[in-house]
Design an enzyme around this catalytic site. Structure first.
Site, PDB file in Angstrom:
ATOM      1  N   HIS A 133       3.929 -48.332  30.426  1.00  0.00           N
ATOM      2  CA  HIS A 133       4.733 -47.168  30.823  1.00  0.00           C
ATOM      3  C   HIS A 133       4.263 -45.942  30.049  1.00  0.00           C
ATOM      4  CE1 HIS A 133       8.797 -45.736  32.465  1.00  0.00           C
ATOM      5  NE2 HIS A 133       8.270 -44.685  31.859  1.00  0.00           N
ATOM      6  N   HIS A 139       3.062 -41.761  31.005  1.00  0.00           N
ATOM      7  CA  HIS A 139       2.915 -40.720  32.026  1.00  0.00           C
ATOM      8  C   HIS A 139       1.693 -39.852  31.735  1.00  0.00           C
ATOM      9  CE1 HIS A 139       6.832 -41.142  34.158  1.00  0.00           C
ATOM     10  NE2 HIS A 139       7.201 -41.673  33.001  1.00  0.00           N
ATOM     11  N   ASP A 186       0.979 -36.880  32.815  1.00  0.00           N
ATOM     12  CA  ASP A 186       1.321 -35.484  32.519  1.00  0.00           C
ATOM     13  C   ASP A 186       2.149 -35.344  31.247  1.00  0.00           C
ATOM     14  OD1 ASP A 186       3.561 -36.669  33.601  1.00  0.00           O
ATOM     15  OD2 ASP A 186       4.090 -34.995  34.909  1.00  0.00           O
ATOM     16  N   GLY A 216      12.283 -39.485  37.929  1.00  0.00           N
ATOM     17  CA  GLY A 216      13.116 -38.305  38.118  1.00  0.00           C
ATOM     18  C   GLY A 216      14.567 -38.629  37.832  1.00  0.00           C
ATOM     19  N   HIS A 275      11.899 -46.518  37.557  1.00  0.00           N
ATOM     20  CA  HIS A 275      12.661 -45.946  36.452  1.00  0.00           C
ATOM     21  C   HIS A 275      14.142 -46.231  36.720  1.00  0.00           C
ATOM     22  CE1 HIS A 275       9.064 -43.669  35.378  1.00  0.00           C
ATOM     23  NE2 HIS A 275       9.688 -43.225  34.294  1.00  0.00           N
ATOM     24  N   GLU A 329      17.939 -45.840  32.334  1.00  0.00           N
ATOM     25  CA  GLU A 329      17.644 -44.995  31.176  1.00  0.00           C
ATOM     26  C   GLU A 329      18.791 -44.010  30.977  1.00  0.00           C
ATOM     27  OE1 GLU A 329      14.267 -41.854  29.522  1.00  0.00           O
ATOM     28  OE2 GLU A 329      14.431 -42.244  31.668  1.00  0.00           O
ATOM     29  N   ASP A 371       5.826 -43.822  26.954  1.00  0.00           N
ATOM     30  CA  ASP A 371       6.440 -42.874  27.883  1.00  0.00           C
ATOM     31  C   ASP A 371       5.644 -41.572  27.948  1.00  0.00           C
ATOM     32  OD1 ASP A 371       8.205 -42.194  29.854  1.00  0.00           O
ATOM     33  OD2 ASP A 371       9.876 -41.759  28.529  1.00  0.00           O
TER      34      ASP A 371
END
Length: 385
Positions: free
Chosen positions: A39, A41, A43, A201, A228, A231, A320
């Site tokens: 996991h 990202h 970006d 998102g 996701h 969380e 993350d």
């Protein structure tokens, strides 16, 4: 209900920190230990200097500072601020400079190299193609640029003596309506480096079942799915992801502890959902530092990962967003070693959990476990005796 008779600490799983303290692992040992990451990202992991340079090259003029060192601090401070507005602003800047094929390929290449330098031997890195079309790129052009960047980064890492394999997850934004389109891209590119599908998102108000068409399509095409869930929202999000969307893994999943009751004698009572997640060995992609930033956990010592490992859930450790969290896989493991007394055996257990849960073929997972992870942990263990 399923009731634990008491904390169980088999040799193959991290032990209860209350059972006895252990020294914190040396940072160099943690860095050299082989790791698997599920996991991360794209970006959320840029180098600050790269952001500054890409902003200049692409004409992006909204950065809060063009000093790379100051910019790196700004990202972490904004993510730590407790303000959702400031946190989301950080991604506006990284995505803002990732709008050309060259920028996307560079970021992907550097991502692979940075992870490999930190001892990561296998990584699944996710990104949302729909966020990178502001300057007219087609979704296919976005995906191909990132895939090319990962292959370039793998080669550069190998040349530097750091072997890594990177799989790509395509993410659809749960607040948008392009999930079926992104799902179809997963099928098109699944033999070229894309290993699965994700949605990300805001959870509240945007349940995963809004994208049921995409999940039904992917299951019909025998594709892997992570979501996701659990969380920021909680059990309803996890329930939908598991019961209706057929996810193979849960992104974060920390709120599964809301379905676990700790009894006065220290035993744990699992609700039906928690029991199902554990019994089915549904992997939890846990991101401790990020979870603390977003308020999903109050501290490392109080992070649900401690309880969930003791109850034998399939726990994995992840980064993350390395830039926003100022973290790496080594930093995550060091924090857990300090909080829970984790040693090399515990790192090895979690790493094998991750590779068992990876979205690549079984024989390839097994080869990484038997030929890379186990021998290197054995060598490190012998070295530290």
């Amino acid at each position: 209900m399923s009731v634990e008779t008491g904390p169980v600490h088999p040799a193959s799983a991290p032990r209860d920190p209350a059972a006895g303290s252990r020294a914190v692992l040396p940072a160099d040992v943690v860095r050299r230990a082989p790791k698997a990451l599920l996991h991360d990202h794209l970006d959320g992991g840029l180098r600050p200097q790269t952001i500054v340079e890409l902003a200049a090259e692409t004409g992006y003029g909204k950065l809060p500072t063009t000093d790379a060192e100051e910019l790196g601090r700004w990202f972490v401070e904004a993510a730590d601020s407790g303000s959702l507005v400031r946190y989301l602003e950080t991604f506006a800047h990284t995505v803002g400079v990732m709008q050309t094929p060259e920028a996307l390929a560079r970021v992907a290449s550097e991502c692979a190299q940075d992870l490999a330098a930190d001892g990561v031997v296998y990584a699944e890195v996710r990104f949302a193609p729909e966020l990178h079309v502001e300057r007219g790129l087609a979704l296919t052009e976005v995906v191909e640029a990132v895939l090319a960047g990962f292959r370039e980064g793998e080669a550069a890492a190998a040349a530097a003596g750091n072997s890594i394999r990177v799989g790509t997850l395509l993410t659809a934004m749960r607040t948008a309506a392009r999930s079926r389109e992104i799902a179809e891209l997963v099928v098109v590119y699944r033999d070229r480096g894309v290993v699965g599908f994700d949605i990300a998102g805001a959870e509240a108000g945007f349940p995963p079942s809004r994208h049921q068409d995409a999940f039904d399509y992917l299951r019909g095409e025998s594709c892997h799915i992570t979501i996701h869930a659990g969380e920021a929202f909680g059990l309803p999000s996890i329930h939908e992801a598991v019961a209706f969307c057929g996810c193979d893994r849960l992104g974060h999943g920390v709120r599964i502890v809301d379905d676990i009751t700790i009894e006065p004698d220290g035993s744990a009572t699992l609700g039906r959902l928690a029991r199902y997640v554990r019994d089915q060995r549904i992997p939890l992609e846990m991101c401790p530092t990020s979870n603390i930033q977003t308020g999903a956990a109050p501290s490392y010592a109080e992070h649900p990962i401690g309880l969930l490992t003791r109850l034998r859930f399939r726990v994995t450790v992840n980064t993350d967003n390395r830039l926003m969290s100022g973290t790496s896989m080594s930093r995550e493991f060091l924090a857990l070693s300090e909080a829970f007394g984790w040693g090399l055996d515990d790192m090895r257990w979690v790493t094998i959990n991750a590779l068992k849960s990876a979205f690549i073929p079984f024989d390839e997972r097994l080869a990484l476990i038997e030929q890379v992870v186990k021998p290197r942990y054995a060598a490190l263990a012998a070295e530290t005796l």
